[in-house]
Design an enzyme around this catalytic site. Structure first.
Site, mmCIF file in Angstrom:
data_model
loop_
_atom_site.group_PDB
_atom_site.id
_atom_site.type_symbol
_atom_site.label_atom_id
_atom_site.label_comp_id
_atom_site.label_asym_id
_atom_site.label_seq_id
_atom_site.Cartn_x
_atom_site.Cartn_y
_atom_site.Cartn_z
ATOM 1 N N GLU A 126 30.183 -2.748 33.327
ATOM 2 C CA GLU A 126 30.509 -4.182 33.275
ATOM 3 C C GLU A 126 29.714 -4.900 34.376
ATOM 4 O O GLU A 126 29.518 -4.334 35.451
ATOM 5 C CB GLU A 126 32.021 -4.310 33.554
ATOM 6 C CG GLU A 126 32.550 -5.716 33.680
ATOM 7 C CD GLU A 126 34.022 -5.715 34.157
ATOM 8 O OE1 GLU A 126 34.422 -4.848 34.971
ATOM 9 O OE2 GLU A 126 34.765 -6.604 33.699
ATOM 10 N N ASN A 133 32.511 -12.878 30.300
ATOM 11 C CA ASN A 133 32.228 -11.523 30.754
ATOM 12 C C ASN A 133 31.809 -10.758 29.493
ATOM 13 O O ASN A 133 32.641 -10.461 28.634
ATOM 14 C CB ASN A 133 33.493 -10.931 31.392
ATOM 15 C CG ASN A 133 33.222 -9.612 32.085
ATOM 16 O OD1 ASN A 133 32.247 -8.933 31.785
ATOM 17 N ND2 ASN A 133 34.107 -9.246 32.997
ATOM 18 N N LYS A 145 34.597 -10.128 26.784
ATOM 19 C CA LYS A 145 35.862 -9.528 27.246
ATOM 20 C C LYS A 145 37.049 -10.430 26.926
ATOM 21 O O LYS A 145 37.054 -11.618 27.277
ATOM 22 C CB LYS A 145 35.766 -9.290 28.750
ATOM 23 C CG LYS A 145 36.954 -8.588 29.391
ATOM 24 C CD LYS A 145 36.630 -8.318 30.865
ATOM 25 C CE LYS A 145 37.715 -7.566 31.597
ATOM 26 N NZ LYS A 145 37.309 -7.288 32.997
ATOM 27 N N GLU A 158 38.814 -13.185 37.676
ATOM 28 C CA GLU A 158 38.131 -13.306 36.377
ATOM 29 C C GLU A 158 38.626 -14.511 35.588
ATOM 30 O O GLU A 158 37.871 -15.123 34.840
ATOM 31 C CB GLU A 158 38.309 -12.017 35.566
ATOM 32 C CG GLU A 158 37.527 -10.871 36.167
ATOM 33 C CD GLU A 158 37.387 -9.712 35.222
ATOM 34 O OE1 GLU A 158 36.948 -9.904 34.089
ATOM 35 O OE2 GLU A 158 37.750 -8.599 35.632
ATOM 36 N N CYS A 172 36.115 -3.064 30.518
ATOM 37 C CA CYS A 172 37.041 -2.748 31.603
ATOM 38 C C CYS A 172 38.515 -2.906 31.246
ATOM 39 O O CYS A 172 39.080 -2.070 30.570
ATOM 40 C CB CYS A 172 36.687 -3.555 32.849
ATOM 41 S SG CYS A 172 37.523 -2.868 34.299
ATOM 42 N N ASN A 206 34.562 -2.043 36.111
ATOM 43 C CA ASN A 206 34.605 -2.086 37.586
ATOM 44 C C ASN A 206 36.081 -1.971 37.933
ATOM 45 O O ASN A 206 36.834 -2.944 37.760
ATOM 46 C CB ASN A 206 34.161 -3.450 38.121
ATOM 47 C CG ASN A 206 32.681 -3.706 38.045
ATOM 48 O OD1 ASN A 206 31.953 -3.493 38.997
ATOM 49 N ND2 ASN A 206 32.236 -4.209 36.898
#
Ligand code: CDT
Length: 338
Positions: free
Chosen positions: A47, A113, A131, A152, A187, A212
């Site tokens: 990622e 992302n 994501k 995020e 992730c 991550n």
């Protein structure tokens, strides 16, 4: 072994806030070159691979923040052609290796992302995933610059492409004339059964997932604030493996997971644990370091058949008429007290 394929997870070690794009790009090019020299056909990268994992920082400088994304507009063309990173994609195409790689995407209208899957034959983006499950908060919980935040929700919009599988047509000839069916997660998505099942329902054979995952951040996690670094690391590795192995098994698919690992800036540790898991849920190859490292295995996609046709024959055994809550409710609604 009519549908066997040599695949790799490319684990990437520490990338600091000050690490240059050029250095990261060199390391990624080394990894894909090494993979090609070992006849690997598909390499999965982590990622936000091109930069450090910037959502851990509360960034107030807009110019610094903008620099963590790849600008991808009608003018710039797809990420494979953008000035910062095109050398990586050109190398993968020159070597004829398919790659999945994650990055911060800036469309000019929104930031995501994102991970792209790129054909080694043509250099084209075969599929893009954004994501869906963005962990953490919009506001920093702590303004201390040494703290590991998880912002995020501040820096990305939730993915709006859903969980759409695709055929890796680039690998058709390598897989006995039937292109692998591929799904993508990023992730935190791997912790949610919903995405996996959406892919299971499309017959996915290879699930690609970069991540991550912090190895020590009790302030962020809640719970025992005195947890030792060793216990926190062990817990993070355990949960990572638990969800990937379980969901690969219950959806009868291979999974290639790839970590951004190591300790960024000397104080933000990330777990390694890059691995290739088979449809029975077993780990068939796993990273041994916290550094840049290839994890390689030859997988036979026909091994997905047993689970898909028997224990997890979804069409035969699922009872969707009983699953209404899964799409009707977002959060928890306990039954009333009597
Ligand atoms: N990058 C990312 O999504 N990390 C999250 C950390 C969540 S805190 C447990 C992860 O699920 O690994």
């Amino acid at each position: 072994m009519g549908r066997s394929l040599k695949v790799a997870a490319a684990q990437v070690g520490a990338v600091h806030r000050t690490t240059s794009r050029a250095e990261v790009l060199d390391r990624l090019i080394n990894l894909v070159t090494d993979a090609a020299s070992q006849q690997v056909k598909l390499v999965v990268f982590p990622e936000t691979t091109f930069t450090t994992f910037f959502p851990r920082y509360y960034i107030t400088d807009d110019a610094e923040l903008a620099n963590y994304y790849e600008l991808e507009t009608a003018e710039t063309g797809p990420v494979t052609q953008t000035v910062n990173v095109k050398a990586f994609f050109e190398k993968a195409k020159e070597l004829g290796v398919d790659v999945q790689i994650g990055y911060g995407e800036d469309t000019g209208n929104g930031r995501y992302n994102t991970a792209v899957y790129v054909s080694g034959k043509t250099g084209d983006v075969l599929h893009k995933y954004r994501k869906v499950h963005l962990p953490g908060s919009t506001e920093p919980f702590d303004l201390d610059p040494n703290t590991t935040n998880q912002l995020e929700k501040r820096y990305f919009l939730p993915g709006n492409f859903g969980f759409q599988a695709f055929r890796a047509t680039s690998l058709k000839d390598d897989c006995g004339g039937a292109s692998p069916i591929v799904g993508q997660l990023i992730c935190n998505d791997r912790r949610w059964a919903e995405g996996w099942r959406c892919y299971g329902l499309q017959g996915v054979e290879i699930l690609c997932c970069g991540y991550n995952t912090t190895a020590y951040a009790p302030q962020l996690w809640g719970g025992d604030q005195n947890i030792s670094r060793e216990k926190a690391y062990a817990d993070a590795m355990f949960h990572h493996k638990l969800v990937v192995q379980a969901h690969a098994y219950t959806n009868s698919m291979f999974c290639i997971t790839s970590a951004r690992a190591g300790t960024d800036d000397g104080r933000h540790p990330l777990i390694p644990g890059s691995m290739i898991v088979n449809p029975e849920g077993y780990i068939v190859a796993e990273s041994k370091t916290e550094n840049d490292e290839l994890v390689i295995a030859t997988i036979d996609l026909d091994d997905c058949k047993q689970g898909k046709e028997r224990t997890f024959n979804l069409g035969k055994h699922r009872r969707p008429e009983t699953y209404g809550r899964l799409v009707e409710e977002g959060g928890v609604k306990p039954p009333p007290e009597r």
